[in-house]
Design an enzyme around this catalytic site. Structure first.
Site, mmCIF file in Angstrom:
data_model
loop_
_atom_site.group_PDB
_atom_site.id
_atom_site.type_symbol
_atom_site.label_atom_id
_atom_site.label_comp_id
_atom_site.label_asym_id
_atom_site.label_seq_id
_atom_site.Cartn_x
_atom_site.Cartn_y
_atom_site.Cartn_z
ATOM 1 N N ARG A 116 22.255 -9.062 -10.503
ATOM 2 C CA ARG A 116 21.591 -7.746 -10.506
ATOM 3 C C ARG A 116 21.410 -7.183 -9.096
ATOM 4 O O ARG A 116 21.135 -5.998 -8.929
ATOM 5 C CB ARG A 116 20.238 -7.813 -11.214
ATOM 6 N N GLN A 168 7.733 -3.944 -18.341
ATOM 7 C CA GLN A 168 9.045 -3.355 -18.026
ATOM 8 C C GLN A 168 10.181 -4.275 -18.422
ATOM 9 O O GLN A 168 10.073 -5.510 -18.316
ATOM 10 C CB GLN A 168 9.108 -3.089 -16.506
ATOM 11 N N ARG A 224 2.017 12.455 -7.966
ATOM 12 C CA ARG A 224 3.453 12.441 -8.252
ATOM 13 C C ARG A 224 4.001 13.751 -8.782
ATOM 14 O O ARG A 224 5.227 13.875 -8.954
ATOM 15 C CB ARG A 224 3.777 11.307 -9.233
ATOM 16 N N GLU A 240 8.221 3.038 -7.554
ATOM 17 C CA GLU A 240 7.133 3.886 -7.047
ATOM 18 C C GLU A 240 5.961 3.925 -8.037
ATOM 19 O O GLU A 240 4.798 3.882 -7.643
ATOM 20 C CB GLU A 240 7.649 5.307 -6.786
HETATM 21 C C1 LIG Z 1 4.501 11.406 -1.682
HETATM 22 C C2 LIG Z 1 4.272 9.916 -1.585
HETATM 23 C C3 LIG Z 1 4.915 9.178 -0.628
HETATM 24 C C4 LIG Z 1 4.701 7.796 -0.519
HETATM 25 N N1 LIG Z 1 5.363 7.069 0.428
HETATM 26 C C5 LIG Z 1 5.154 5.740 0.542
HETATM 27 C C6 LIG Z 1 5.832 4.951 1.533
HETATM 28 O O1 LIG Z 1 6.603 5.456 2.305
HETATM 29 N N2 LIG Z 1 5.590 3.624 1.568
HETATM 30 C C7 LIG Z 1 4.709 3.007 0.721
HETATM 31 O O2 LIG Z 1 4.515 1.798 0.801
HETATM 32 N N3 LIG Z 1 4.063 3.734 -0.222
HETATM 33 C C8 LIG Z 1 4.259 5.062 -0.342
HETATM 34 N N4 LIG Z 1 3.597 5.779 -1.307
HETATM 35 C C9 LIG Z 1 2.723 5.059 -2.238
HETATM 36 C C10 LIG Z 1 1.228 5.204 -1.831
HETATM 37 O O3 LIG Z 1 0.998 4.587 -0.591
HETATM 38 C C11 LIG Z 1 0.340 4.529 -2.894
HETATM 39 O O4 LIG Z 1 0.630 3.156 -2.968
HETATM 40 C C12 LIG Z 1 0.520 5.137 -4.274
HETATM 41 O O5 LIG Z 1 0.536 6.549 -4.217
HETATM 42 C C13 LIG Z 1 -0.617 4.676 -5.180
HETATM 43 O O6 LIG Z 1 -1.780 5.313 -4.736
HETATM 44 P P1 LIG Z 1 -3.196 4.639 -4.841
HETATM 45 O O7 LIG Z 1 -3.236 3.322 -4.117
HETATM 46 O O8 LIG Z 1 -4.179 5.692 -4.442
HETATM 47 O O9 LIG Z 1 -3.263 4.416 -6.431
HETATM 48 P P2 LIG Z 1 -4.069 3.327 -7.307
HETATM 49 O O10 LIG Z 1 -3.630 1.968 -6.991
HETATM 50 O O11 LIG Z 1 -3.866 3.769 -8.719
HETATM 51 O O12 LIG Z 1 -5.532 3.523 -6.865
HETATM 52 C C14 LIG Z 1 -6.282 4.689 -7.222
HETATM 53 C C15 LIG Z 1 -7.488 4.772 -6.316
HETATM 54 O O13 LIG Z 1 -8.330 3.641 -6.561
HETATM 55 C C16 LIG Z 1 -8.879 3.181 -5.324
HETATM 56 N N5 LIG Z 1 -8.356 1.816 -5.056
HETATM 57 C C17 LIG Z 1 -7.334 1.190 -5.695
HETATM 58 N N6 LIG Z 1 -7.150 -0.043 -5.228
HETATM 59 C C18 LIG Z 1 -8.059 -0.203 -4.246
HETATM 60 C C19 LIG Z 1 -8.340 -1.271 -3.372
HETATM 61 N N7 LIG Z 1 -7.657 -2.416 -3.399
HETATM 62 N N8 LIG Z 1 -9.323 -1.112 -2.479
HETATM 63 C C20 LIG Z 1 -10.042 0.043 -2.424
HETATM 64 N N9 LIG Z 1 -9.819 1.106 -3.229
HETATM 65 C C21 LIG Z 1 -8.849 0.977 -4.126
HETATM 66 C C22 LIG Z 1 -8.441 4.157 -4.243
HETATM 67 O O14 LIG Z 1 -9.391 5.189 -4.167
HETATM 68 C C23 LIG Z 1 -7.163 4.708 -4.826
HETATM 69 O O15 LIG Z 1 -6.799 5.969 -4.318
HETATM 70 C C24 LIG Z 1 3.804 7.152 -1.422
HETATM 71 C C25 LIG Z 1 3.134 7.913 -2.400
HETATM 72 C C26 LIG Z 1 3.362 9.278 -2.487
HETATM 73 C C27 LIG Z 1 2.630 10.059 -3.570
#
Ligand SMILES: Cc1cc2nc3c(=O)[nH]c(=O)nc-3n(C[C@H](O)[C@H](O)[C@H](O)COP(=O)(O)OP(=O)(O)OC[C@H]3O[C@@H](n4cnc5c(N)ncnc54)[C@H](O)[C@@H]3O)c2cc1C
Length: 253
Positions: A176, A107, A203, A95
């Site tokens: 693994r 990692q 998170r 995650e």
């Molecule tokens: C409670 C919870 C449940 C979840 N459940 C699932 C699930 O069931 N399945 C699943 O696959 N994932 C799940 N996730 C993961 C979620 O979909 C995101 O992948 C994860 O939280 C990372 O978020 P992010 O992409 O905003 O973060 P980051 O990658 O750190 O990005 C931060 C911010 O930068 C911007 N950004 C980053 N990359 C791009 C891009 N390529 N284009 C445009 N803007 C960008 C966006 O504004 C983004 O919010 C879950 C997350 C949470 C917190």
């Protein structure tokens, strides 16, 4: 095979923090207590308006509070913090590594590292219930025994591969597959203060999975002590599920 260690909490080590050297020709009128990371962000912010003389007479942490309030969070990207996480599970890191912007990861490799003596992380929901823990441990230990046996059999099967390092890698990367998500791993994570904030907001919330939520709260405590100017608007509280959670003051700066 010795009895594995069962982690009940993550272990965090702060590996690096910013070091700031102010240029002599652009001195800032600093006010109040601050760390190098916070000063670096303030310096970067003040450069935009050439306001090194600090006309509003703001202490560094007040200045950063205003930066967060105004949503000028890009200056927070200059300050990077590296943390070593141990005692976290493979499901947690699966995650964690979804957080991309501003993050770097290294990692432990299950292809290179022998997991015969691997440790495990007890899921928070299982922790503290003797019957649940016993069922869970029995399954985990059996999986590890199968892993050890598979590695030995695969080493034999691929005995014709002369390079022993390569043969071991072939055996471990296949074996693994039977190890549980609860297998302990180690990961070095570097991120800038803005990126940490985004990850911690998602998170540490009540909707997050319990183990990563516990890790996010531990990270938040560490970073709040390290650099309050970046993280003091997070408030830790006890959620409806009686576990710690946090809410953020300034969303997505
Ligand atoms: C409670 C919870 C449940 C979840 N459940 C699932 C699930 O069931 N399945 C699943 O696959 N994932 C799940 N996730 C993961 C979620 O979909 C995101 O992948 C994860 O939280 C990372 O978020 P992010 O992409 O905003 O973060 P980051 O990658 O750190 O990005 C931060 C911010 O930068 C911007 N950004 C980053 N990359 C791009 C891009 N390529 N284009 C445009 N803007 C960008 C966006 O504004 C983004 O919010 C879950 C997350 C949470 C917190």
């Amino acid at each position: 095979m010795s009895t594995p260690h069962y982690y009940a909490a993550p272990v965090l080590s702060l590996l690096s923090r910013p070091s700031f050297t102010g240029p002599e020709h652009l001195p800032v009128s600093w006010i109040g207590e601050s760390t190098d990371g916070e000063r670096l962000a303030e310096f970067a912010g003040r450069l935009c308006y050439m306001s090194q003389h600090n006309p509003a007479k703001r202490a560094t942490r007040e200045y950063l509070e205003n930066i967060k309030k105004q949503g000028h969070g890009s200056v927070l990207e200059h300050a990077n913090y590296s943390i070593l996480f141990e005692g976290v599970s493979r499901s947690l890191t699966h995650e964690l590594v979804r957080h991309r912007a501003g993050f770097a990861y290294s990692q432990l490799s299950q292809r290179y590292v022998d997991e015969s003596e691997a440790n495990f992380v007890v899921p928070p929901a299982v922790l503290g219930d003797a019957a649940l823990e016993a069922t869970w441990r029995a399954q985990v230990e059996q999986a590890q025994e199968v892993y050890v046996s598979l590695v030995a059999q695969l080493m034999e099967r691929y005995g014709w591969v002369a390079d022993k390092v390569h043969r071991r890698k072939m055996a471990r990367e296949a074996a693994r597959a039977v190890l549980p998500n609860a297998t302990e791993t180690k990961i070095v994570v570097t991120a800038n203060a803005r990126a940490w904030r985004t990850m911690l907001e998602l998170r540490s919330s009540e909707g997050a999975e319990l183990e990563i939520r516990r890790m996010a709260i531990a990270t938040l405590r560490l970073l709040q002590t390290e650099a309050p100017g970046f993280f003091s608007d997070f408030e830790i509280y006890t959620g409806e599920d009686r576990r710690e959670a946090a809410r953020i003051g300034f969303h997505k700066v």
